[in-house]
Design a protein around this motif. Structure first.
Motif, PDB file in Angstrom:
ATOM      1  N   GLN A   4      10.559  -8.434  29.382  1.00  0.00           N
ATOM      2  CA  GLN A   4      10.329  -9.667  28.637  1.00  0.00           C
ATOM      3  C   GLN A   4       9.146  -9.462  27.702  1.00  0.00           C
ATOM      4  O   GLN A   4       8.024  -9.264  28.161  1.00  0.00           O
ATOM      5  CB  GLN A   4      10.040 -10.811  29.596  1.00  0.00           C
ATOM      6  N   SER A   6       6.676 -10.718  24.445  1.00  0.00           N
ATOM      7  CA  SER A   6       6.117 -11.928  23.859  1.00  0.00           C
ATOM      8  C   SER A   6       4.972 -11.556  22.926  1.00  0.00           C
ATOM      9  O   SER A   6       4.506 -10.419  22.927  1.00  0.00           O
ATOM     10  CB  SER A   6       5.624 -12.871  24.955  1.00  0.00           C
ATOM     11  N   GLY A   8       4.812 -12.288  19.399  1.00  0.00           N
ATOM     12  CA  GLY A   8       5.078 -12.215  17.974  1.00  0.00           C
ATOM     13  C   GLY A   8       4.658 -13.490  17.260  1.00  0.00           C
ATOM     14  O   GLY A   8       4.260 -14.475  17.886  1.00  0.00           O
ATOM     15  N   LEU A  19       1.174  -7.831  21.146  1.00  0.00           N
ATOM     16  CA  LEU A  19       2.435  -8.009  21.843  1.00  0.00           C
ATOM     17  C   LEU A  19       2.286  -7.586  23.301  1.00  0.00           C
ATOM     18  O   LEU A  19       1.536  -6.661  23.612  1.00  0.00           O
ATOM     19  CB  LEU A  19       3.537  -7.181  21.186  1.00  0.00           C
ATOM     20  N   CYS A  21       4.697  -6.934  27.016  1.00  0.00           N
ATOM     21  CA  CYS A  21       6.037  -6.753  27.571  1.00  0.00           C
ATOM     22  C   CYS A  21       5.897  -6.494  29.067  1.00  0.00           C
ATOM     23  O   CYS A  21       5.217  -5.551  29.477  1.00  0.00           O
ATOM     24  CB  CYS A  21       6.739  -5.588  26.896  1.00  0.00           C
ATOM     25  N   VAL A  91      11.480  -7.168  13.752  1.00  0.00           N
ATOM     26  CA  VAL A  91      11.644  -7.581  15.137  1.00  0.00           C
ATOM     27  C   VAL A  91      11.185  -6.413  16.007  1.00  0.00           C
ATOM     28  O   VAL A  91      11.636  -5.282  15.824  1.00  0.00           O
ATOM     29  CB  VAL A  91      13.100  -7.956  15.454  1.00  0.00           C
ATOM     30  N   TYR A  93      10.732  -4.603  19.704  1.00  0.00           N
ATOM     31  CA  TYR A  93      11.400  -4.517  20.993  1.00  0.00           C
ATOM     32  C   TYR A  93      10.612  -3.599  21.930  1.00  0.00           C
ATOM     33  O   TYR A  93      10.131  -2.552  21.511  1.00  0.00           O
ATOM     34  CB  TYR A  93      12.799  -3.937  20.846  1.00  0.00           C
ATOM     35  N   LYS A 111      14.346  -8.536  24.887  1.00  0.00           N
ATOM     36  CA  LYS A 111      14.748  -9.259  23.690  1.00  0.00           C
ATOM     37  C   LYS A 111      13.623  -9.131  22.675  1.00  0.00           C
ATOM     38  O   LYS A 111      12.461  -9.136  23.032  1.00  0.00           O
ATOM     39  CB  LYS A 111      15.002 -10.736  24.009  1.00  0.00           C
ATOM     40  N   THR A 113      10.891  -9.652  19.665  1.00  0.00           N
ATOM     41  CA  THR A 113       9.968 -10.691  19.249  1.00  0.00           C
ATOM     42  C   THR A 113       9.657 -10.479  17.765  1.00  0.00           C
ATOM     43  O   THR A 113       9.346  -9.365  17.340  1.00  0.00           O
ATOM     44  CB  THR A 113       8.695 -10.694  20.119  1.00  0.00           C
ATOM     45  N   GLN A 114       9.766 -11.556  16.994  1.00  0.00           N
ATOM     46  CA  GLN A 114       9.623 -11.443  15.542  1.00  0.00           C
ATOM     47  C   GLN A 114       8.154 -11.382  15.149  1.00  0.00           C
ATOM     48  O   GLN A 114       7.343 -12.204  15.575  1.00  0.00           O
ATOM     49  CB  GLN A 114      10.285 -12.638  14.855  1.00  0.00           C
TER      50      GLN A 114
END
Length: 119
Positions: A4, A6, A8, A19, A21, A91, A93, A111, A113-114
């Motif tokens: 997971q 996060s 972005g 970021l 993960c 994006v 990853y 998934k 994160t932009q």
């Protein structure tokens, strides 16, 4: 097992983002943890990776600006991004081949994160 990501967001050129993960599930071991990115119309590229032994490596395009780090106890990898440029927009990853408790190796992707760098 899953990853997971996060952290972005939208930032101005020259700014910073971090970021994160987190890997979760029946994890036995994670050796390499990677950060990839994919910009519109471009192929996915690996920007940084980190091994459990502490080795790190970076794409030439981010050397000196991005720093990958990890907390092995928390199965977490970070990407500190400084001096961001518009061309860093993508994006992002996280990825890791995860060895499960049953000793199966699962190539896991979070998934994306932009990250948008724009004035």
């Amino acid at each position: 097992v899953q990853l997971q990501a996060s952290g972005g967001g939208l930032v101005q050129p020259g700014g910073s983002l971090r970021l994160s993960c987190v890997a979760s599930g029946e994890i036995f071991n994670i050796n390499v943890m990677n950060w990839y990115r994919q910009a519109p119309g471009k192929e996915r590229e690996r920007v940084a990776h980190s091994t459990s032994g502490g080795h790190t490596a970076y794409a030439d395009s981010v050397k000196g600006r991005f720093t990958i780090s990890r907390d092995n106890a928390k199965n977490t990898v970070y990407l500190q991004m400084n001096m961001l440029k518009t061309e860093d927009t993508a994006v992002y990853y996280c990825n890791a081949p995860i060895t499960t408790m049953s000793r199966e190796i699962i190539d896991s992707w979070g998934k994306g994160t932009q990250v948008t760098v724009s004035s």
